[in-house]
Write a protein that holds these residues in place. Structure first.
Motif, PDB file in Angstrom:
ATOM      1  N   PRO A   1       0.822  -1.212   0.000  1.00 40.92           N
ATOM      2  CA  PRO A   1       0.000   0.000   0.000  1.00 40.92           C
ATOM      3  C   PRO A   1       0.861   1.270   0.000  1.00 40.92           C
ATOM      4  O   PRO A   1       1.951   1.288   0.582  1.00 40.92           O
ATOM      5  CB  PRO A   1      -0.798  -0.112   1.305  1.00 40.92           C
ATOM      6  N   LEU A   2       0.372   2.296  -0.666  1.00 40.87           N
ATOM      7  CA  LEU A   2       1.026   3.607  -0.619  1.00 40.87           C
ATOM      8  C   LEU A   2       0.609   4.346   0.645  1.00 40.87           C
ATOM      9  O   LEU A   2      -0.473   4.112   1.193  1.00 40.87           O
ATOM     10  CB  LEU A   2       0.649   4.448  -1.842  1.00 40.87           C
ATOM     11  N   LYS A   3       1.435   5.258   1.092  1.00 42.49           N
ATOM     12  CA  LYS A   3       1.103   6.089   2.251  1.00 42.49           C
ATOM     13  C   LYS A   3      -0.070   7.020   1.927  1.00 42.49           C
ATOM     14  O   LYS A   3      -0.888   7.326   2.788  1.00 42.49           O
ATOM     15  CB  LYS A   3       2.314   6.924   2.661  1.00 42.49           C
ATOM     16  N   LYS A   4      -0.128   7.465   0.676  1.00 37.48           N
ATOM     17  CA  LYS A   4      -1.146   8.410   0.216  1.00 37.48           C
ATOM     18  C   LYS A   4      -1.428   8.112  -1.244  1.00 37.48           C
ATOM     19  O   LYS A   4      -0.499   7.787  -1.999  1.00 37.48           O
ATOM     20  CB  LYS A   4      -0.630   9.855   0.382  1.00 37.48           C
ATOM     21  N   PRO A   5      -2.684   8.181  -1.703  1.00 35.17           N
ATOM     22  CA  PRO A   5      -2.974   7.930  -3.117  1.00 35.17           C
ATOM     23  C   PRO A   5      -2.124   8.815  -4.033  1.00 35.17           C
ATOM     24  O   PRO A   5      -1.934  10.010  -3.775  1.00 35.17           O
ATOM     25  CB  PRO A   5      -4.464   8.271  -3.239  1.00 35.17           C
ATOM     26  N   PHE A   6      -1.620   8.209  -5.102  1.00 27.95           N
ATOM     27  CA  PHE A   6      -0.776   8.910  -6.064  1.00 27.95           C
ATOM     28  C   PHE A   6      -1.602   9.179  -7.314  1.00 27.95           C
ATOM     29  O   PHE A   6      -2.052   8.245  -7.986  1.00 27.95           O
ATOM     30  CB  PHE A   6       0.443   8.052  -6.392  1.00 27.95           C
ATOM     31  N   LYS A   7      -1.784  10.462  -7.639  1.00 29.38           N
ATOM     32  CA  LYS A   7      -2.686  10.849  -8.719  1.00 29.38           C
ATOM     33  C   LYS A   7      -1.927  11.559  -9.838  1.00 29.38           C
ATOM     34  O   LYS A   7      -1.128  12.462  -9.593  1.00 29.38           O
ATOM     35  CB  LYS A   7      -3.779  11.788  -8.186  1.00 29.38           C
ATOM     36  N   THR A   8      -2.204  11.139 -11.068  1.00 23.17           N
ATOM     37  CA  THR A   8      -1.670  11.810 -12.248  1.00 23.17           C
ATOM     38  C   THR A   8      -2.825  12.080 -13.206  1.00 23.17           C
ATOM     39  O   THR A   8      -3.979  11.744 -12.921  1.00 23.17           O
ATOM     40  CB  THR A   8      -0.607  10.944 -12.951  1.00 23.17           C
ATOM     41  N   ALA A   9      -2.499  12.653 -14.375  1.00 23.72           N
ATOM     42  CA  ALA A   9      -3.529  12.876 -15.385  1.00 23.72           C
ATOM     43  C   ALA A   9      -4.052  11.566 -15.954  1.00 23.72           C
ATOM     44  O   ALA A   9      -5.119  11.530 -16.565  1.00 23.72           O
ATOM     45  CB  ALA A   9      -2.969  13.752 -16.509  1.00 23.72           C
ATOM     46  N   LEU A  10      -3.317  10.464 -15.749  1.00 28.20           N
ATOM     47  CA  LEU A  10      -3.693   9.182 -16.337  1.00 28.20           C
ATOM     48  C   LEU A  10      -4.377   8.227 -15.370  1.00 28.20           C
ATOM     49  O   LEU A  10      -5.194   7.403 -15.786  1.00 28.20           O
ATOM     50  CB  LEU A  10      -2.445   8.484 -16.905  1.00 28.20           C
ATOM     51  N   ARG A  11      -4.041   8.300 -14.063  1.00 28.69           N
ATOM     52  CA  ARG A  11      -4.559   7.291 -13.148  1.00 28.69           C
ATOM     53  C   ARG A  11      -4.347   7.707 -11.697  1.00 28.69           C
ATOM     54  O   ARG A  11      -3.619   8.669 -11.405  1.00 28.69           O
ATOM     55  CB  ARG A  11      -3.841   5.954 -13.375  1.00 28.69           C
ATOM     56  N   THR A  12      -4.982   6.933 -10.787  1.00 24.15           N
ATOM     57  CA  THR A  12      -4.762   7.060  -9.350  1.00 24.15           C
ATOM     58  C   THR A  12      -4.322   5.703  -8.820  1.00 24.15           C
ATOM     59  O   THR A  12      -4.948   4.682  -9.097  1.00 24.15           O
ATOM     60  CB  THR A  12      -6.043   7.518  -8.622  1.00 24.15           C
ATOM     61  N   VAL A  13      -3.235   5.688  -8.044  1.00 20.98           N
ATOM     62  CA  VAL A  13      -2.676   4.439  -7.515  1.00 20.98           C
ATOM     63  C   VAL A  13      -2.721   4.472  -5.993  1.00 20.98           C
ATOM     64  O   VAL A  13      -2.288   5.449  -5.377  1.00 20.98           O
ATOM     65  CB  VAL A  13      -1.222   4.236  -7.977  1.00 20.98           C
ATOM     66  N   THR A  14      -3.237   3.404  -5.389  1.00 27.36           N
ATOM     67  CA  THR A  14      -3.257   3.300  -3.933  1.00 27.36           C
ATOM     68  C   THR A  14      -2.397   2.142  -3.425  1.00 27.36           C
ATOM     69  O   THR A  14      -2.012   2.117  -2.259  1.00 27.36           O
ATOM     70  CB  THR A  14      -4.694   3.101  -3.414  1.00 27.36           C
ATOM     71  N   VAL A  15      -2.115   1.179  -4.301  1.00 30.26           N
ATOM     72  CA  VAL A  15      -1.296   0.023  -3.952  1.00 30.26           C
ATOM     73  C   VAL A  15      -0.268  -0.209  -5.056  1.00 30.26           C
ATOM     74  O   VAL A  15      -0.615  -0.225  -6.238  1.00 30.26           O
ATOM     75  CB  VAL A  15      -2.152  -1.253  -3.773  1.00 30.26           C
ATOM     76  N   ALA A  16       0.988  -0.359  -4.657  1.00 32.97           N
ATOM     77  CA  ALA A  16       2.043  -0.698  -5.619  1.00 32.97           C
ATOM     78  C   ALA A  16       2.054  -2.208  -5.813  1.00 32.97           C
ATOM     79  O   ALA A  16       2.438  -2.956  -4.908  1.00 32.97           O
ATOM     80  CB  ALA A  16       3.389  -0.217  -5.110  1.00 32.97           C
ATOM     81  N   GLU A  17       1.609  -2.639  -6.976  1.00 36.79           N
ATOM     82  CA  GLU A  17       1.610  -4.069  -7.297  1.00 36.79           C
ATOM     83  C   GLU A  17       2.782  -4.376  -8.224  1.00 36.79           C
ATOM     84  O   GLU A  17       3.206  -3.519  -8.999  1.00 36.79           O
ATOM     85  CB  GLU A  17       0.297  -4.460  -7.975  1.00 36.79           C
TER      86      GLU A  17
END
Length: 360
Positions: free
Chosen positions: A14-30
């Motif tokens: 899991p990420l500490k905080k959601p990572f948001k870009t123009a393409l996607r939002t990531v909450t877990v590094a798989e």
């Protein structure tokens, strides 16, 4: 020194905080981790994260590519004929660049150990310490300014700001709020992740130039496939433009360079298919006087370690974007690169220097 076994493992942090870009939002590094064991008992590690919106790969497709196609193609082969081995990896299937990269870095890890050298020394040994930026993901201007201030307080001098979402005016508000928060000293670079049209990019960049926001460079302002548009933005603005998603292969790099469509290139192992191909892209860029950055997807320290060894080995790589492991809630890798705030030191252990990996 023949390849005796190739194993894959799934990883999720899991990420500490959601990572948001123009393409996607990531909450877990798989990721898919790859372990290659040779007949002399040397083992090498690699990593492939699924980044659907950029490479088109999923966990399932990466697993299938490695276990069903790459593994049968190279199992039993010697690592000492590495040029032939890497040619086999590239030719046995199209695309699947992250899957190829994971196998590639595991092979390089083994080779470094065989030669009793840290990988960056085997590849060129130009430097042993890097300074990474820290990425501010897309949110409201006030939240992004607060995040930027925190990263500065944590010791980071270079900030990479994600833009390309909502409106141009909103993006400018984001940059202004961050600059007001951190002051004039920190380096600020932007990454639009293909979020603007050509006209929007030209307008936005010229506005930022007029406002004297002190932007170092702008990554991938327009669609990855719009090389003509990328060229137009580069020609009509003053801030250096960096090609990222537009460049996967040496052929992509050649097209961007020959058409003078960008001032810099961002090389990522997950786009290039690994270190072997990334070296070719960098050498081509260097021959034309085009400096490179090495960045990453949302990866754990395993993938970042491989990318950092490649980046440290080459003079022409001048910018480094390796903050992804710092965004994670835990670290499954013992060994590898050593983080000290904004600085990364490469271990003197052989290969990637990975001592152990915690597999769930």
């Amino acid at each position: 020194m023949n390849i005796q076994s190739i194993e894959t493992f799934r990883m999720a942090v899991p990420l500490k905080k959601p990572f948001k870009t123009a393409l996607r939002t990531v909450t877990v590094a798989e990721a898919i981790y790859v372990k290659i064991t040779c007949d002399n008992q040397i083992t090498g590690w690699g990593e492939a994260p699924p980044t659907h919106v950029i490479t088109g790969e999923s966990l399932l497709s990466i697993e299938y590519a490695i276990q069903s196609i790459l593994k049968p193609a190279i199992l039993g082969k010697t690592l000492l004929n590495r040029e032939k081995l890497f040619q086999t990896i590239q030719q046995c299937l199209a695309g699947n660049t992250s899957a190829k990269a994971a196998v590639d870095m595991a092979i390089y890890d083994c080779l470094g150990q065989k030669c009793r050298l840290p990988l960056y020394q085997l590849l060129g040994g130009y430097r042993s310490k890097l300074e990474t930026d820290y990425t501010v993901s897309i949110n409201e201007p006030n939240e992004m300014a607060t995040d930027a201030g925190k990263y500065m307080a944590d010791g980071f001098n270079i900030l990479k700001i994600k833009v390309g979402k909502d409106t141009i005016e909103k993006d400018i508000q984001r940059i202004q709020a961050i600059r007001d928060e951190v002051g004039p000293s920190p380096v600020i670079r932007l990454d639009a992740n293909q979020g603007w049209t050509v006209n929007e990019a030209v307008y936005a960049i010229r506005r930022m130039e007029d406002l004297n926001l002190g932007i170092e460079l702008i990554e991938q302002p327009v669609s990855a496939h719009d090389i003509e548009g990328l060229k137009k933005v580069s020609q009509q603005t003053l801030i250096p433009i960096m090609a990222d998603e537009s460049v996967f292969s040496i052929f992509d790099a050649r097209r961007v360079i020959e058409t003078r469509s960008a001032d810099m290139i961002n090389i990522k192992l997950m786009k290039s298919g690994g270190i072997h191909q990334a070296l070719k892209i960098n050498k081509l860029a260097e021959s034309f006087g085009i400096p490179c950055m090495v960045g990453s997807m949302i990866e754990t320290k395993l993938g970042i370690t491989a990318a950092a060894h490649f980046a440290a080995s080459q003079k022409n790589i001048t910018h480094f974007d390796f903050d992804a492991p710092l965004m994670l809630s835990s670290d499954p890798v013992k060994g590898g690169v050593i983080f000290d705030k904004n600085f990364i030191t490469l271990s003197e252990d052989y290969g990637l220097g990975v001592q152990s990996v915690k597999i769930d």
